[in-house]
Design a protein around this motif. Structure first.
Motif, PDB file in Angstrom:
ATOM      1  N   ASP A  49      -4.929  -5.760  -5.318  1.00  0.00           N
ATOM      2  CA  ASP A  49      -5.817  -4.815  -4.655  1.00  0.00           C
ATOM      3  C   ASP A  49      -5.121  -3.456  -4.437  1.00  0.00           C
ATOM      4  O   ASP A  49      -5.741  -2.400  -4.601  1.00  0.00           O
ATOM      5  N   ALA A  50      -3.841  -3.493  -4.049  1.00  0.00           N
ATOM      6  CA  ALA A  50      -3.098  -2.249  -3.810  1.00  0.00           C
ATOM      7  C   ALA A  50      -3.030  -1.392  -5.080  1.00  0.00           C
ATOM      8  O   ALA A  50      -3.028  -0.157  -5.001  1.00  0.00           O
ATOM      9  N   TYR A  51      -2.975  -2.044  -6.223  1.00  0.00           N
ATOM     10  CA  TYR A  51      -2.871  -1.324  -7.503  1.00  0.00           C
ATOM     11  C   TYR A  51      -4.189  -1.293  -8.278  1.00  0.00           C
ATOM     12  O   TYR A  51      -4.207  -0.838  -9.421  1.00  0.00           O
ATOM     13  N   VAL A  91       3.170  -4.704 -12.522  1.00  0.00           N
ATOM     14  CA  VAL A  91       2.439  -5.006 -11.287  1.00  0.00           C
ATOM     15  C   VAL A  91       2.128  -6.495 -11.204  1.00  0.00           C
ATOM     16  O   VAL A  91       2.268  -7.118 -10.144  1.00  0.00           O
ATOM     17  N   GLU A  92       1.722  -7.084 -12.306  1.00  0.00           N
ATOM     18  CA  GLU A  92       1.356  -8.497 -12.315  1.00  0.00           C
ATOM     19  C   GLU A  92       2.488  -9.386 -11.799  1.00  0.00           C
ATOM     20  O   GLU A  92       2.244 -10.380 -11.096  1.00  0.00           O
ATOM     21  N   ARG A 139       1.706   3.804  -8.410  1.00  0.00           N
ATOM     22  CA  ARG A 139       0.461   3.320  -9.044  1.00  0.00           C
ATOM     23  C   ARG A 139       0.284   3.874 -10.450  1.00  0.00           C
ATOM     24  O   ARG A 139      -0.218   3.186 -11.346  1.00  0.00           O
ATOM     25  N   ASP A 140       0.695   5.130 -10.664  1.00  0.00           N
ATOM     26  CA  ASP A 140       0.517   5.757 -11.974  1.00  0.00           C
ATOM     27  C   ASP A 140       1.758   5.625 -12.853  1.00  0.00           C
ATOM     28  O   ASP A 140       1.802   6.191 -13.957  1.00  0.00           O
ATOM     29  N   ILE A 141       2.757   4.893 -12.369  1.00  0.00           N
ATOM     30  CA  ILE A 141       4.008   4.758 -13.111  1.00  0.00           C
ATOM     31  C   ILE A 141       4.185   3.350 -13.654  1.00  0.00           C
ATOM     32  O   ILE A 141       4.536   3.160 -14.817  1.00  0.00           O
ATOM     33  N   ASN A 176       0.824  -1.208   0.000  1.00  0.00           N
ATOM     34  CA  ASN A 176       0.000   0.000   0.000  1.00  0.00           C
ATOM     35  C   ASN A 176       0.859   1.259   0.000  1.00  0.00           C
ATOM     36  O   ASN A 176       0.532   2.245  -0.677  1.00  0.00           O
ATOM     37  N   GLY A 177       1.963   1.245   0.754  1.00  0.00           N
ATOM     38  CA  GLY A 177       2.863   2.395   0.743  1.00  0.00           C
ATOM     39  C   GLY A 177       3.564   2.556  -0.590  1.00  0.00           C
ATOM     40  O   GLY A 177       3.673   3.664  -1.127  1.00  0.00           O
ATOM     41  N   TYR A 178       4.037   1.459  -1.144  1.00  0.00           N
ATOM     42  CA  TYR A 178       4.763   1.473  -2.425  1.00  0.00           C
ATOM     43  C   TYR A 178       3.866   1.950  -3.562  1.00  0.00           C
ATOM     44  O   TYR A 178       4.294   2.686  -4.451  1.00  0.00           O
ATOM     45  N   ALA A 179       2.601   1.536  -3.507  1.00  0.00           N
ATOM     46  CA  ALA A 179       1.665   1.875  -4.582  1.00  0.00           C
ATOM     47  C   ALA A 179       1.313   3.357  -4.605  1.00  0.00           C
ATOM     48  O   ALA A 179       0.917   3.879  -5.653  1.00  0.00           O
ATOM     49  N   LEU A 180       1.443   4.059  -3.481  1.00  0.00           N
ATOM     50  CA  LEU A 180       1.080   5.472  -3.438  1.00  0.00           C
ATOM     51  C   LEU A 180       1.801   6.281  -4.506  1.00  0.00           C
ATOM     52  O   LEU A 180       1.212   7.149  -5.145  1.00  0.00           O
ATOM     53  N   SER A 181       3.095   6.011  -4.682  1.00  0.00           N
ATOM     54  CA  SER A 181       3.880   6.777  -5.649  1.00  0.00           C
ATOM     55  C   SER A 181       4.077   6.063  -6.972  1.00  0.00           C
ATOM     56  O   SER A 181       4.472   6.695  -7.956  1.00  0.00           O
TER      57      SER A 181
END
Length: 363
Positions: free
Chosen positions: A356-358, A292-293, A284-286, A277-282
């Motif tokens: 889910d995080a992404y 991600v898979e 997710r759009d990159i 969840n922390g990693y995805a914050l920055s």
């Protein structure tokens, strides 16, 4: 062995404002010799002697570190601290001593500490945010500013080949001691080759990544808020999966990598979720959907790589990593392979947490 007199002499080659008051060796990783320098006006610096047995092109390693740190300092919205490098009196960022050894000096970030084992999901979430921000900010650094100083660093076929050479030349005694983990390495080989194959097929974009993204390479403040990413020795172009995986390997386990209580070693799913969840914050759009898979496979693969590298070094007679006893690297290998078994047994839940995080739907 580095003497304190030598450290004092080297320190004086760098542009520090006051005379040195004290020197303290720092336990910082398996590779380099590191010292805390305190001056008479209580300024603090970190002095590091680079391991030229590991880094053949030390000048490029240091150049990479300096370029990345300068880029992060310029990032207008970068909210974390950044290590700065100190020039020598000759206006370079490294000093070569009479033995041909390279030294570099960095600023010391005050009111900071490192953590070997996290004590809360909050701290793990902070670690995820920090490493995610690192990937986000280095995405805007021109690729030609960072050189590949350790070619094929996380290439599993290469690491496996090195393991097989070590196995062929190892003593019968060491082979017998490592029999169980040698069998596990061969059993896991096919799956562990997959990420390298996908990378070679250009399935993933090449990014500037840390390549040693473990928990102990983050500084935290007294409130366990993330402060800085440190130890940029292995910053190179690569794929994001090995950074993510090494974070999971070092952060989301219930123990340290040389714990001999193998049966109790396990992945902590609550920590895995916090980090994701922390990693995805920055990121997710990159990150692309394909990146991600395969993040969970990155966790599996880097755990395997580290176990294999420890095993290889044990078979070679402990020539790469610093060890405290003869079977230290074998213990590290067994530890990592037990962690990999735990990840495998919880893999369906790991996939769900990641997607889910992404907000990624993989049907």
């Amino acid at each position: 062995m580095v003497t304190m007199k030598e450290v004092q002499f080297i320190s004086n080659r760098f542009c520090i404002e006051s005379a040195m008051k004290s020197i303290e060796p720092l336990e910082s990783g398996h590779i380099n010799d590191t010292f805390l320098i305190v001056t008479n006006n209580d300024e603090r610096y970190v002095l590091q002697k680079m391991n030229t047995n590991v880094f053949s092109d030390v000048e490029s390693v240091i150049e990479n570190k300096v370029n990345v740190s300068k880029h992060l300092l310029k990032a207008h919205d970068f909210k974390y601290e950044t290590i700065t490098f100190i020039e020598t009196k000759g206006k370079e960022y490294h000093y070569m001593d009479g033995n041909g050894d390279y030294w570099n000096m960095m600023s010391f970030i005050p009111n900071s500490h490192t953590v070997s084992i996290p004590n809360s999901a909050k701290l793990v979430f902070e670690a995820g945010k920090l490493y995610g921000d690192f990937i986000s900010k280095t995405a805007t650094l021109p690729a030609n500013c960072v050189k590949e100083t350790l070619p094929d660093f996380h290439d599993v076929p290469l690491r496996f080949s090195q393991f097989e050479i070590a196995l062929e030349n190892a003593s019968e005694s060491n082979k017998e001691k490592a029999k169980e983990v040698i069998e596990f390495a061969y059993k896991s080989r096919d799956e562990m080759f997959k990420l390298s194959a996908l990378k070679n097929e250009d399935v993933f974009p090449i990014r500037i990544v840390h390549n040693d993204a473990k928990l102990s390479n983050i500084l935290f403040d007294d409130n366990d808020e993330g402060l800085a990413v440190i130890d940029l020795d292995t910053v190179m172009p690569g794929i994001v999966h090995f950074d993510f995986g090494d974070s999971i390997r070092s952060i989301c386990t219930n123990t340290v990598e040389d714990d001999e209580n193998f049966e109790s070693i396990s992945i902590k799913l609550d920590y895995y979720e916090a980090f994701c969840n922390g990693y995805a914050l920055s990121t997710r759009d990159i990150l692309t959907p394909q990146e991600v898979e395969y993040l969970p496979l990155g966790a599996k693969t880097i755990i395997f790589i580290m176990g294999l590298r420890f095993l290889t070094d044990f078979l070679n007679g402990n020539i790469y990593y610093k060890v405290k006893y003869d079977t230290h690297n074998l213990v590290r290998c067994k530890n990592q392979f037990k962690l990999l078994e735990s990840v495998q047994s919880h893999y369906d839940e790991i996939l769900r947490i990641t997607y889910d995080a992404y907000a990624l739907d993989i049907s």
